[in-house]
Design a protein around this motif. Structure first.
Motif, PDB file in Angstrom:
ATOM      1  N   GLN A   1      -7.261  -1.484  -0.910  1.00 51.90           N
ATOM      2  CA  GLN A   1      -7.126  -0.777   0.043  1.00 51.90           C
ATOM      3  C   GLN A   1      -6.913   0.514  -0.493  1.00 51.90           C
ATOM      4  O   GLN A   1      -5.869   0.697  -1.389  1.00 51.90           O
ATOM      5  CB  GLN A   1      -7.373  -0.622   1.934  1.00 51.90           C
ATOM      6  CG  GLN A   1      -8.197  -1.504   2.251  1.00 51.90           C
ATOM      7  CD  GLN A   1      -7.637  -1.616   3.768  1.00 51.90           C
ATOM      8  OE1 GLN A   1      -7.080  -1.108   4.559  1.00 51.90           O
ATOM      9  NE2 GLN A   1      -8.445  -3.234   4.850  1.00 51.90           N
ATOM     10  N   ARG A   2      -7.266   2.016   0.533  1.00 52.97           N
ATOM     11  CA  ARG A   2      -6.329   3.308  -0.181  1.00 52.97           C
ATOM     12  C   ARG A   2      -4.819   3.367   0.153  1.00 52.97           C
ATOM     13  O   ARG A   2      -4.039   2.502   0.847  1.00 52.97           O
ATOM     14  CB  ARG A   2      -6.668   4.168   0.642  1.00 52.97           C
ATOM     15  CG  ARG A   2      -6.534   4.294   1.749  1.00 52.97           C
ATOM     16  CD  ARG A   2      -7.731   5.877   2.447  1.00 52.97           C
ATOM     17  NE  ARG A   2      -8.371   5.786   3.200  1.00 52.97           N
ATOM     18  CZ  ARG A   2      -7.406   5.574   4.233  1.00 52.97           C
ATOM     19  NH1 ARG A   2      -6.080   6.228   3.766  1.00 52.97           N
ATOM     20  NH2 ARG A   2      -8.061   5.900   5.815  1.00 52.97           N
ATOM     21  N   HIS A   3      -4.320   4.547  -0.828  1.00 56.85           N
ATOM     22  CA  HIS A   3      -2.813   4.034  -0.151  1.00 56.85           C
ATOM     23  C   HIS A   3      -1.960   4.638   0.755  1.00 56.85           C
ATOM     24  O   HIS A   3      -2.936   5.020   1.326  1.00 56.85           O
ATOM     25  CB  HIS A   3      -2.395   5.651  -2.199  1.00 56.85           C
ATOM     26  CG  HIS A   3      -0.963   5.364  -1.692  1.00 56.85           C
ATOM     27  ND1 HIS A   3      -0.124   4.654  -2.433  1.00 56.85           N
ATOM     28  CD2 HIS A   3       0.260   6.610  -1.456  1.00 56.85           C
ATOM     29  CE1 HIS A   3       0.929   5.321  -2.088  1.00 56.85           C
ATOM     30  NE2 HIS A   3       1.159   6.296  -1.555  1.00 56.85           N
TER      31      HIS A   3
ATOM     32  N   THR B   1       0.789  -0.727  -0.030  1.00 56.90           N
ATOM     33  CA  THR B   1       0.111  -0.287   0.073  1.00 56.90           C
ATOM     34  C   THR B   1       0.541   1.545  -0.046  1.00 56.90           C
ATOM     35  O   THR B   1       0.669   2.165  -0.060  1.00 56.90           O
ATOM     36  CB  THR B   1      -1.035   0.006   0.907  1.00 56.90           C
ATOM     37  OG1 THR B   1      -0.402   0.328   2.306  1.00 56.90           O
ATOM     38  CG2 THR B   1      -1.921  -1.320   1.367  1.00 56.90           C
TER      39      THR B   1
END
Length: 188
Positions: free
Chosen positions: A172-174, A149
């Motif tokens: 999932q988001r960065h 990530t």
């Protein structure tokens, strides 16, 4: 064509060449600086192995095997350690059976998890995509966990490979917690 050929084993091997050359170079330099085999030399080799991420337990096992062989066979010339060390490492490499190499697992092993780690640029993302494709072709359900990530574009690249392979991707988001991605993936 075998699975290792399709996933680019040669590329993976090339990527690991730097690590191999570093270990071999450091050991060769240390060995060439010594006139005899003594405990300090063996401890120096042990430190090189541990620092090379071979693992403490494996490094200790290799050095103990080396130490016993030096005593048993009466080696005194440090130059002999290069080949002896290679022998000790080879003795600990366990060949995979054909089913293990292809990722086949018995029904009692579910889910079957493959964790891919390595330094930048060795082809991890491509290998993941090729493995996913291979397993989907075998009729297996594949879930890719995009747990890197922190690297820019890592999720996007894995998403492309997942679509190509017909695999599900969990991401999932960065900047998210990689452990959370792994947890979510196991839940899926």
């Amino acid at each position: 064509m075998g699975l290792l050929d399709r996933i680019g084993f040669g590329k993976l091997k090339d990527g690991l060449a730097r690590t191999r050359e570093t270990i071999v170079g450091k050991v060769a330099k240390l060995v060439s600086s010594r006139m005899s085999i003594d405990e300090d030399l063996l401890e120096g080799i042990e430190e090189i192995l541990i620092a090379s991420d071979i693992g403490v337990a494996t490094s200790l096992e290799i050095i103990e095997g080396l130490r016993q062989r030096v005593r048993r066979e009466g080696y005194t010339d440090p130059a002999a350690l290069n080949e002896l060390l290679k022998d000790e490492i080879r003795a600990r490499l366990v060949p995979l059976s054909a089913s293990e190499a292809s990722g086949a697992a018995g029904p009692e092993v579910s889910p079957h998890v493959i964790m891919v780690v390595g330094i930048n640029g060795v082809g991890k993302t491509t290998t993941i995509g090729k493995l996913a494709y291979e397993f989907v072709q075998q009729g297996k359900k594949v879930v890719i966990a995009a747990a890197d990530t922190f690297r820019a574009a890592a999720n996007e690249q894995l998403e492309i490979w997942a679509k190509r392979a017909g695999a599900e991707i969990i991401q999932q988001r960065h900047g998210s917690d990689p452990a959370a991605v792994a947890y979510d993936s196991l839940q899926a």
